[in-house]
Scaffold this motif. Structure first.
Motif, PDB file in Angstrom:
ATOM      1  N   LEU A   1       0.845  -1.188   0.000  1.00  0.00           N
ATOM      2  CA  LEU A   1       0.000   0.000   0.000  1.00  0.00           C
ATOM      3  C   LEU A   1       0.885   1.243   0.000  1.00  0.00           C
ATOM      4  O   LEU A   1       1.823   1.330   0.802  1.00  0.00           O
ATOM      5  CB  LEU A   1      -0.894   0.010   1.239  1.00  0.00           C
ATOM      6  CG  LEU A   1      -1.807  -1.207   1.429  1.00  0.00           C
ATOM      7  CD1 LEU A   1      -2.486  -1.175   2.784  1.00  0.00           C
ATOM      8  CD2 LEU A   1      -2.839  -1.282   0.319  1.00  0.00           C
TER       9      LEU A   1
ATOM     10  N   CYS B   1      -4.570   5.900  -1.899  1.00  0.00           N
ATOM     11  CA  CYS B   1      -3.768   4.759  -1.461  1.00  0.00           C
ATOM     12  C   CYS B   1      -3.840   3.720  -2.563  1.00  0.00           C
ATOM     13  O   CYS B   1      -4.898   3.146  -2.815  1.00  0.00           O
ATOM     14  CB  CYS B   1      -4.299   4.214  -0.151  1.00  0.00           C
ATOM     15  SG  CYS B   1      -3.536   2.679   0.401  1.00  0.00           S
TER      16      CYS B   1
ATOM     17  N   ALA C   1      -2.898   0.143  -4.125  1.00  0.00           N
ATOM     18  CA  ALA C   1      -2.596  -1.208  -3.655  1.00  0.00           C
ATOM     19  C   ALA C   1      -2.056  -2.056  -4.784  1.00  0.00           C
ATOM     20  O   ALA C   1      -2.452  -1.911  -5.940  1.00  0.00           O
ATOM     21  CB  ALA C   1      -3.849  -1.850  -3.083  1.00  0.00           C
TER      22      ALA C   1
ATOM     23  N   MET D   1     -11.024  -1.890   3.236  1.00  0.00           N
ATOM     24  CA  MET D   1      -9.947  -0.918   3.385  1.00  0.00           C
ATOM     25  C   MET D   1     -10.289   0.100   4.466  1.00  0.00           C
ATOM     26  O   MET D   1     -11.463   0.431   4.689  1.00  0.00           O
ATOM     27  CB  MET D   1      -9.710  -0.181   2.065  1.00  0.00           C
ATOM     28  CG  MET D   1      -9.292  -1.075   0.913  1.00  0.00           C
ATOM     29  SD  MET D   1      -7.697  -1.870   1.188  1.00  0.00           S
ATOM     30  CE  MET D   1      -6.601  -0.444   1.214  1.00  0.00           C
TER      31      MET D   1
ATOM     32  N   CYS E   1      -3.237   4.166   5.264  1.00  0.00           N
ATOM     33  CA  CYS E   1      -4.287   3.270   4.785  1.00  0.00           C
ATOM     34  C   CYS E   1      -3.925   1.844   5.190  1.00  0.00           C
ATOM     35  O   CYS E   1      -2.747   1.524   5.429  1.00  0.00           O
ATOM     36  CB  CYS E   1      -4.506   3.388   3.289  1.00  0.00           C
ATOM     37  SG  CYS E   1      -3.235   2.685   2.249  1.00  0.00           S
TER      38      CYS E   1
ATOM     39  N   GLY F   1       0.140   0.887   4.901  1.00  0.00           N
ATOM     40  CA  GLY F   1       1.033   1.726   4.126  1.00  0.00           C
ATOM     41  C   GLY F   1       2.025   2.439   5.025  1.00  0.00           C
ATOM     42  O   GLY F   1       2.003   2.273   6.246  1.00  0.00           O
TER      43      GLY F   1
END
Length: 125
Positions: A4, A22, A24, A34, A96, A116
């Motif tokens: 992330l 964010c 992915a 999420m 995130c 992240g």
């Protein structure tokens, strides 16, 4: 594994807006609920918002309800956090997170499996 990467943070005046994103990679994005969390200086990380795999259900912390909107684009493997009417108390590093579950997992950090690196949001008064 899911990677992330957040983006979109910055410095904004009180009352202003920002949109965080964010991105992915690594696994099927639509398999994951999420969430967004934030950590202010000297404080613990706290829940901000979550969204289920389809985007059809969301939830928010009371402190951001009505000002922040979480959304996702599964075709782009991206989740967003639109923030308006920002306040100095929104200043924090925003993270995130992805949960290995498609439906709502709630505000507990332990429900999320991947994180992240965070993006700084600073709101000046």
């Amino acid at each position: 594994q899911v990677q992330l990467v957040e983006a979109g943070g910055g410095l904004v005046q009180a009352g202003g807006s920002l949109r965080l994103s964010c991105a992915a990679s690594g696994r099927t994005f639509s398999n994951y609920a999420m969430g967004w969390f934030r950590q202010a200086p000297g404080k613990e990380r706290e829940f901000v918002a979550e969204i289920i795999w389809s985007g059809g259900s969301t939830s928010y912390a009371d402190s951001v309800k009505g000002r922040f909107t979480i959304s996702r684009d599964n075709a782009k493997n991206t989740v967003y956090l639109q923030m308006i009417s920002l306040k100095p108390e929104d200043t924090a590093v925003y993270y995130c997170a992805a949960a290995r579950f498609r439906l709502r997992v709630g505000p507990s950090q332990s429900s999320y499996n991947y994180w992240g690196q965070g993006t700084q949001v600073t709101v000046s008064s």
